[in-house]
Design a protein around this motif. Sequence first.
Motif, PDB file in Angstrom:
ATOM      1  N   ILE A   1      -4.559  -4.156  -2.220  1.00 42.69           N
ATOM      2  CA  ILE A   1      -3.449  -3.450  -1.575  1.00 42.69           C
ATOM      3  C   ILE A   1      -3.825  -3.139  -0.132  1.00 42.69           C
ATOM      4  O   ILE A   1      -4.858  -2.537   0.137  1.00 42.69           O
ATOM      5  CB  ILE A   1      -3.107  -2.135  -2.307  1.00 42.69           C
ATOM      6  N   LEU A   2      -2.984  -3.584   0.781  1.00 46.76           N
ATOM      7  CA  LEU A   2      -3.113  -3.254   2.202  1.00 46.76           C
ATOM      8  C   LEU A   2      -2.011  -2.257   2.544  1.00 46.76           C
ATOM      9  O   LEU A   2      -0.839  -2.499   2.253  1.00 46.76           O
ATOM     10  CB  LEU A   2      -2.987  -4.510   3.056  1.00 46.76           C
ATOM     11  N   ARG A   3      -2.381  -1.150   3.169  1.00 45.03           N
ATOM     12  CA  ARG A   3      -1.404  -0.128   3.556  1.00 45.03           C
ATOM     13  C   ARG A   3      -1.518   0.164   5.048  1.00 45.03           C
ATOM     14  O   ARG A   3      -2.613   0.420   5.549  1.00 45.03           O
ATOM     15  CB  ARG A   3      -1.624   1.170   2.776  1.00 45.03           C
ATOM     16  N   ARG A   4      -0.365   0.122   5.703  1.00 42.52           N
ATOM     17  CA  ARG A   4      -0.292   0.535   7.100  1.00 42.52           C
ATOM     18  C   ARG A   4       0.728   1.670   7.178  1.00 42.52           C
ATOM     19  O   ARG A   4       1.925   1.463   6.940  1.00 42.52           O
ATOM     20  CB  ARG A   4       0.129  -0.634   7.993  1.00 42.52           C
ATOM     21  N   PRO A   5       0.297   2.877   7.496  1.00 46.66           N
ATOM     22  CA  PRO A   5       1.204   4.047   7.489  1.00 46.66           C
ATOM     23  C   PRO A   5       2.370   3.876   8.450  1.00 46.66           C
ATOM     24  O   PRO A   5       2.321   3.067   9.388  1.00 46.66           O
ATOM     25  CB  PRO A   5       0.288   5.203   7.922  1.00 46.66           C
ATOM     26  N   ARG A   6       3.395   4.652   8.197  1.00 48.96           N
ATOM     27  CA  ARG A   6       4.566   4.605   9.066  1.00 48.96           C
ATOM     28  C   ARG A   6       4.201   5.079  10.461  1.00 48.96           C
ATOM     29  O   ARG A   6       3.329   5.924  10.652  1.00 48.96           O
ATOM     30  CB  ARG A   6       5.690   5.464   8.488  1.00 48.96           C
ATOM     31  N   GLU A   7       4.867   4.514  11.432  1.00 44.44           N
ATOM     32  CA  GLU A   7       4.630   4.876  12.830  1.00 44.44           C
ATOM     33  C   GLU A   7       5.971   5.103  13.501  1.00 44.44           C
ATOM     34  O   GLU A   7       6.858   4.243  13.456  1.00 44.44           O
ATOM     35  CB  GLU A   7       3.859   3.765  13.542  1.00 44.44           C
ATOM     36  N   GLY A   8       6.137   6.268  14.097  1.00 44.99           N
ATOM     37  CA  GLY A   8       7.413   6.603  14.725  1.00 44.99           C
ATOM     38  C   GLY A   8       8.521   6.693  13.694  1.00 44.99           C
ATOM     39  O   GLY A   8       8.406   7.405  12.692  1.00 44.99           O
ATOM     40  N   HIS A   9       9.584   5.923  13.892  1.00 48.90           N
ATOM     41  CA  HIS A   9      10.700   5.916  12.953  1.00 48.90           C
ATOM     42  C   HIS A   9      10.573   4.789  11.929  1.00 48.90           C
ATOM     43  O   HIS A   9      11.493   4.568  11.137  1.00 48.90           O
ATOM     44  CB  HIS A   9      12.032   5.762  13.716  1.00 48.90           C
TER      45      HIS A   9
ATOM     46  N   PRO B   1      -1.870   3.869  13.705  1.00 53.03           N
ATOM     47  CA  PRO B   1      -2.226   4.462  12.407  1.00 53.03           C
ATOM     48  C   PRO B   1      -3.378   3.694  11.754  1.00 53.03           C
ATOM     49  O   PRO B   1      -3.498   2.471  11.909  1.00 53.03           O
ATOM     50  CB  PRO B   1      -0.933   4.326  11.601  1.00 53.03           C
ATOM     51  N   ASN B   2      -4.220   4.411  11.018  1.00 55.85           N
ATOM     52  CA  ASN B   2      -5.356   3.782  10.350  1.00 55.85           C
ATOM     53  C   ASN B   2      -4.880   2.944   9.163  1.00 55.85           C
ATOM     54  O   ASN B   2      -4.138   3.423   8.305  1.00 55.85           O
ATOM     55  CB  ASN B   2      -6.339   4.844   9.864  1.00 55.85           C
ATOM     56  N   MET B   3      -5.309   1.708   9.109  1.00 52.97           N
ATOM     57  CA  MET B   3      -4.968   0.816   8.013  1.00 52.97           C
ATOM     58  C   MET B   3      -5.984   0.976   6.895  1.00 52.97           C
ATOM     59  O   MET B   3      -7.173   1.165   7.142  1.00 52.97           O
ATOM     60  CB  MET B   3      -4.950  -0.637   8.499  1.00 52.97           C
ATOM     61  N   THR B   4      -5.529   0.900   5.641  1.00 54.72           N
ATOM     62  CA  THR B   4      -6.422   1.001   4.498  1.00 54.72           C
ATOM     63  C   THR B   4      -6.280  -0.229   3.612  1.00 54.72           C
ATOM     64  O   THR B   4      -5.213  -0.842   3.537  1.00 54.72           O
ATOM     65  CB  THR B   4      -6.150   2.257   3.657  1.00 54.72           C
ATOM     66  N   LEU B   5      -7.372  -0.573   2.941  1.00 54.53           N
ATOM     67  CA  LEU B   5      -7.406  -1.684   1.997  1.00 54.53           C
ATOM     68  C   LEU B   5      -8.149  -1.236   0.751  1.00 54.53           C
ATOM     69  O   LEU B   5      -9.170  -0.536   0.847  1.00 54.53           O
ATOM     70  CB  LEU B   5      -8.109  -2.895   2.599  1.00 54.53           C
ATOM     71  N   SER B   6      -7.653  -1.637  -0.410  1.00 52.28           N
ATOM     72  CA  SER B   6      -8.323  -1.305  -1.665  1.00 52.28           C
ATOM     73  C   SER B   6      -8.257  -2.499  -2.597  1.00 52.28           C
ATOM     74  O   SER B   6      -7.362  -3.344  -2.487  1.00 52.28           O
ATOM     75  CB  SER B   6      -7.690  -0.079  -2.322  1.00 52.28           C
ATOM     76  N   ALA B   7      -9.221  -2.587  -3.517  1.00 54.70           N
ATOM     77  CA  ALA B   7      -9.268  -3.687  -4.479  1.00 54.70           C
ATOM     78  C   ALA B   7     -10.169  -3.286  -5.631  1.00 54.70           C
ATOM     79  O   ALA B   7     -11.011  -2.383  -5.506  1.00 54.70           O
ATOM     80  CB  ALA B   7      -9.781  -4.962  -3.823  1.00 54.70           C
ATOM     81  N   ASP B   8     -10.007  -3.980  -6.743  1.00 54.49           N
ATOM     82  CA  ASP B   8     -10.878  -3.717  -7.892  1.00 54.49           C
ATOM     83  C   ASP B   8     -12.327  -4.067  -7.563  1.00 54.49           C
ATOM     84  O   ASP B   8     -13.259  -3.376  -7.987  1.00 54.49           O
ATOM     85  CB  ASP B   8     -10.416  -4.517  -9.113  1.00 54.49           C
ATOM     86  N   SER B   9     -12.523  -5.160  -6.816  1.00 59.54           N
ATOM     87  CA  SER B   9     -13.876  -5.562  -6.443  1.00 59.54           C
ATOM     88  C   SER B   9     -13.850  -6.273  -5.099  1.00 59.54           C
ATOM     89  O   SER B   9     -12.801  -6.734  -4.638  1.00 59.54           O
ATOM     90  CB  SER B   9     -14.496  -6.487  -7.504  1.00 59.54           C
ATOM     91  N   ALA B  10     -15.025  -6.353  -4.468  1.00 55.22           N
ATOM     92  CA  ALA B  10     -15.148  -7.014  -3.169  1.00 55.22           C
ATOM     93  C   ALA B  10     -16.551  -7.591  -3.033  1.00 55.22           C
ATOM     94  O   ALA B  10     -17.513  -7.068  -3.604  1.00 55.22           O
ATOM     95  CB  ALA B  10     -14.867  -6.041  -2.028  1.00 55.22           C
ATOM     96  N   ARG B  11     -16.648  -8.687  -2.288  1.00 52.26           N
ATOM     97  CA  ARG B  11     -17.925  -9.306  -1.947  1.00 52.26           C
ATOM     98  C   ARG B  11     -18.046  -9.381  -0.434  1.00 52.26           C
ATOM     99  O   ARG B  11     -17.081  -9.707   0.245  1.00 52.26           O
ATOM    100  CB  ARG B  11     -18.037 -10.718  -2.542  1.00 52.26           C
ATOM    101  N   THR B  12     -19.226  -9.107   0.082  1.00 49.88           N
ATOM    102  CA  THR B  12     -19.440  -9.198   1.525  1.00 49.88           C
ATOM    103  C   THR B  12     -20.752  -9.912   1.808  1.00 49.88           C
ATOM    104  O   THR B  12     -21.701  -9.846   1.010  1.00 49.88           O
ATOM    105  CB  THR B  12     -19.441  -7.805   2.178  1.00 49.88           C
ATOM    106  N   ASN B  13     -20.796 -10.605   2.953  1.00 49.78           N
ATOM    107  CA  ASN B  13     -21.999 -11.334   3.334  1.00 49.78           C
ATOM    108  C   ASN B  13     -23.011 -10.402   3.987  1.00 49.78           C
ATOM    109  O   ASN B  13     -22.798  -9.190   4.087  1.00 49.78           O
ATOM    110  CB  ASN B  13     -21.640 -12.505   4.260  1.00 49.78           C
ATOM    111  N   ALA B  14     -24.130 -10.987   4.444  1.00 52.17           N
ATOM    112  CA  ALA B  14     -25.250 -10.171   4.924  1.00 52.17           C
ATOM    113  C   ALA B  14     -24.896  -9.341   6.146  1.00 52.17           C
ATOM    114  O   ALA B  14     -25.306  -8.178   6.250  1.00 52.17           O
ATOM    115  CB  ALA B  14     -26.456 -11.062   5.221  1.00 52.17           C
ATOM    116  N   ASP B  15     -24.149  -9.901   7.095  1.00 54.82           N
ATOM    117  CA  ASP B  15     -23.828  -9.158   8.315  1.00 54.82           C
ATOM    118  C   ASP B  15     -22.485  -8.429   8.238  1.00 54.82           C
ATOM    119  O   ASP B  15     -22.012  -7.898   9.240  1.00 54.82           O
ATOM    120  CB  ASP B  15     -23.852 -10.083   9.536  1.00 54.82           C
TER     121      ASP B  15
END
Length: 199
Positions: free
Chosen positions: A124-132, A99-113
């Motif tokens: 918030i990190l979310r990993r959807p249910r898989e199987g049972h 399952p596709n994992m999602t991440l969300s936040a009020d703000s984020a910083r990332t470097n050049a690459d």
Amino acid sequence: MIDEFRPRRGAILTLALMIVLAGGSFWLLNRSQRADTSSAQQLPQGVPDYTMHQFRYTTARQGGSADYLVEGDQLSHYPDRDETVVQGFHMTRYSTNQPNMTLSADSARTNADRSEFHLHENVILRRPREGHGEELVVTSDYMLVLPNQDIVKTHHPVQAQQGSSTLKGTGMVANSKQQTLALHSAVSATYLPPERMRR
């Protein structure tokens, strides 16, 4: 015999022209580099050189399939530290067999690459249910995302909720490829039977 070693006038003119052209090219390159440096230095520190609103971009793997999607309310690039800041950050991490994992936040910083994403506030990190299984939801006020390593980690307090189970602790490493989650210290667990959850 002496005349045979005298340089010809045409060769001298050609050589002189090549020297002039080479010198001119070097002067133009040097002037251009100085102009680029000067224009970059004209921006005050802490001032972005460009900003985008309601943006989204997708990165691809070597085979051409989507790797991850980043969306946000606002993106600003700061040339003095070569850093990008995102407000209203949302990332979808694509997987071919999970399952596709999602991440969300009020703000984020990332470097050049874009090898590091520093997420701040209401993360918030979310990993959807898989199987049972049940959906996994992990919350914290800070997380570091390393997309090239499929790792999300933090040294801050976290809470992980999956179904009726709750884990709390300080420090975490989540590996999306191996589907593992490890809390480092001060770990406590709470489990409520499904019957009590429905009351």
